[in-house]
Design an enzyme around this catalytic site. Structure first.
Site, PDB file in Angstrom:
ATOM      1  N   THR A  32       0.843  -1.200   0.000  1.00 26.30           N
ATOM      2  CA  THR A  32       0.000   0.000   0.000  1.00 26.30           C
ATOM      3  C   THR A  32       0.876   1.247   0.000  1.00 26.30           C
ATOM      4  O   THR A  32       1.933   1.256   0.645  1.00 26.30           O
ATOM      5  CB  THR A  32      -0.879  -0.003   1.272  1.00 26.30           C
ATOM      6  OG1 THR A  32      -1.737  -1.141   1.229  1.00 26.30           O
ATOM      7  CG2 THR A  32      -1.743   1.262   1.367  1.00 26.30           C
ATOM      8  N   ASP A  83       6.207  -4.042  -1.711  1.00 28.94           N
ATOM      9  CA  ASP A  83       5.654  -2.933  -0.934  1.00 28.94           C
ATOM     10  C   ASP A  83       6.712  -1.836  -0.785  1.00 28.94           C
ATOM     11  O   ASP A  83       7.911  -2.084  -0.970  1.00 28.94           O
ATOM     12  CB  ASP A  83       5.236  -3.448   0.460  1.00 28.94           C
ATOM     13  CG  ASP A  83       4.185  -2.557   1.121  1.00 28.94           C
ATOM     14  OD1 ASP A  83       3.911  -1.446   0.605  1.00 28.94           O
ATOM     15  OD2 ASP A  83       3.629  -2.973   2.156  1.00 28.94           O
ATOM     16  N   GLY A  97       3.698   1.627   7.897  1.00 26.68           N
ATOM     17  CA  GLY A  97       2.462   2.016   8.567  1.00 26.68           C
ATOM     18  C   GLY A  97       2.119   3.484   8.449  1.00 26.68           C
ATOM     19  O   GLY A  97       1.118   3.939   9.007  1.00 26.68           O
ATOM     20  N   GLU A 105      -0.447  -5.470   5.790  1.00 30.59           N
ATOM     21  CA  GLU A 105       0.833  -5.595   5.061  1.00 30.59           C
ATOM     22  C   GLU A 105       1.673  -6.711   5.678  1.00 30.59           C
ATOM     23  O   GLU A 105       2.244  -7.552   4.979  1.00 30.59           O
ATOM     24  CB  GLU A 105       1.594  -4.269   5.102  1.00 30.59           C
ATOM     25  CG  GLU A 105       0.935  -3.183   4.267  1.00 30.59           C
ATOM     26  CD  GLU A 105       1.568  -1.811   4.424  1.00 30.59           C
ATOM     27  OE1 GLU A 105       1.349  -0.969   3.555  1.00 30.59           O
ATOM     28  OE2 GLU A 105       2.272  -1.566   5.427  1.00 30.59           O
TER      29      GLU A 105
HETATM   30  C1  5RP Z   1       1.515   1.998   4.377  1.00 30.98           C
HETATM   31  C2  5RP Z   1       2.981   1.787   4.284  1.00 30.98           C
HETATM   32  C3  5RP Z   1       3.682   2.294   3.073  1.00 30.98           C
HETATM   33  O1  5RP Z   1       4.402   1.267   2.494  1.00 30.98           O
HETATM   34  C4  5RP Z   1       4.627   3.385   3.480  1.00 30.98           C
HETATM   35  O2  5RP Z   1       3.893   4.359   4.186  1.00 30.98           O
HETATM   36  C5  5RP Z   1       5.321   4.005   2.267  1.00 30.98           C
HETATM   37  O3  5RP Z   1       4.410   4.739   1.542  1.00 30.98           O
HETATM   38  P1  5RP Z   1       4.821   5.637   0.304  1.00 30.98           P
HETATM   39  O4  5RP Z   1       5.237   4.695  -0.769  1.00 30.98           O
HETATM   40  O5  5RP Z   1       3.580   6.412  -0.014  1.00 30.98           O
HETATM   41  O6  5RP Z   1       5.938   6.536   0.754  1.00 30.98           O
HETATM   42  O7  5RP Z   1       3.611   1.221   5.143  1.00 30.98           O
HETATM   43  O8  5RP Z   1       1.020   1.548   5.604  1.00 30.98           O
END
Ligand code: 5RP
Length: 223
Positions: A32, A83, A97, A105
């Protein structure tokens, strides 16, 4: 000088470079966040059979592209999970998070043979959580009790107002933890009654980090 004009260009480059580490066909675990969103846009290239999503937001995005999203209960295991992260260090330990999706996740990552982490180099750190507060998902009735236990451990918890996770819980963002042993702290925090999970991903760390730097893509593994 950088090869990339913006942080988004770096995120997109990391996403593109991850494709060769992901299996074609089959079922992929999908994380996410904004970096993963760039990857999702590229997923049609992999001709997946289906995906397991780590959040409602990711599920919606996958479905919009015509990728089938399956319930994790119907899947025995995954070849790979991809991720982003809020922070990652040389041990491939991560803080996650920031988008409040940490629990799902961690669950989806736990059934994958390989965790591919895609980040821009702003996420690469010497020591976890010096900058980014550690998210902890908590059962709502236990919020104050968990906060007191965290204070006793030396952290400063802040309630993330207005955020309810996909699981109906709340998030405490914990500042000022001195994380010298990520594995131990991950276990200690998870042992507090009322904690669903915390955003340290050390017990189940990344196998490879695809890092977009000013000079291009670097593939890093644990040292
Ligand atoms: C969501 C997460 C995401 O992987 C983390 O926040 C990184 O997000 P982004 O790619 O928008 O910087 O842990 O819960």
């Amino acid at each position: 000088m950088s090869l990339y004009a913006t942080q988004d260009e770096k995120k997109q480059a990391a996403a593109k470079a991850a494709l060769k580490h992901l299996p074609k066909g089959g079922i992929l675990g999908v994380g996410t966040g904004s970096t993963v969103n760039f990857l999702i846009d590229l997923l049609p290239e992999l001709q997946l059979e289906a995906a397991v999503a780590s959040s409602e937001a990711t599920a919606q995005r996958l479905k919009k592209l015509g990728i089938e999203v399956v319930d994790m209960n119907s899947v025995g295991g995954l070849d790979a999970y991809v991720d982003g992260a809020d922070e990652i260090d040389r041990h491939m330990h991560m803080i996650k998070g920031g988008g409040a999706a940490l629990t799902r996740e961690k669950i989806v990552a736990s059934i994958a043979k390989k965790f591919v982490c895609i980040v821009d180099d702003s996420k690469w750190v010497e020591q976890l959580s010096r900058e980014f507060p550690l998210p902890v998902e908590v059962i709502p009735m236990a919020r104050s009790a968990v906060a007191r236990k965290i204070v006793a451990l030396g952290g400063d918890p802040a309630y993330r107002e207005g955020v309810v996770t996909d699981n109906g819980n709340v998030i405490l963002d914990v500042y000022n933890l001195n994380i010298l042993n990520a594995l131990e702290l991950e276990k200690t925090l998870n042992d507090i009654p009322g904690v669903v999970t915390n955003g340290i991903f050390a017990l189940n760390k990344a196998d490879i980090a695809i890092v977009a730097t000013n000079n291009g893509i670097e593939e890093r593994t644990a040292v």
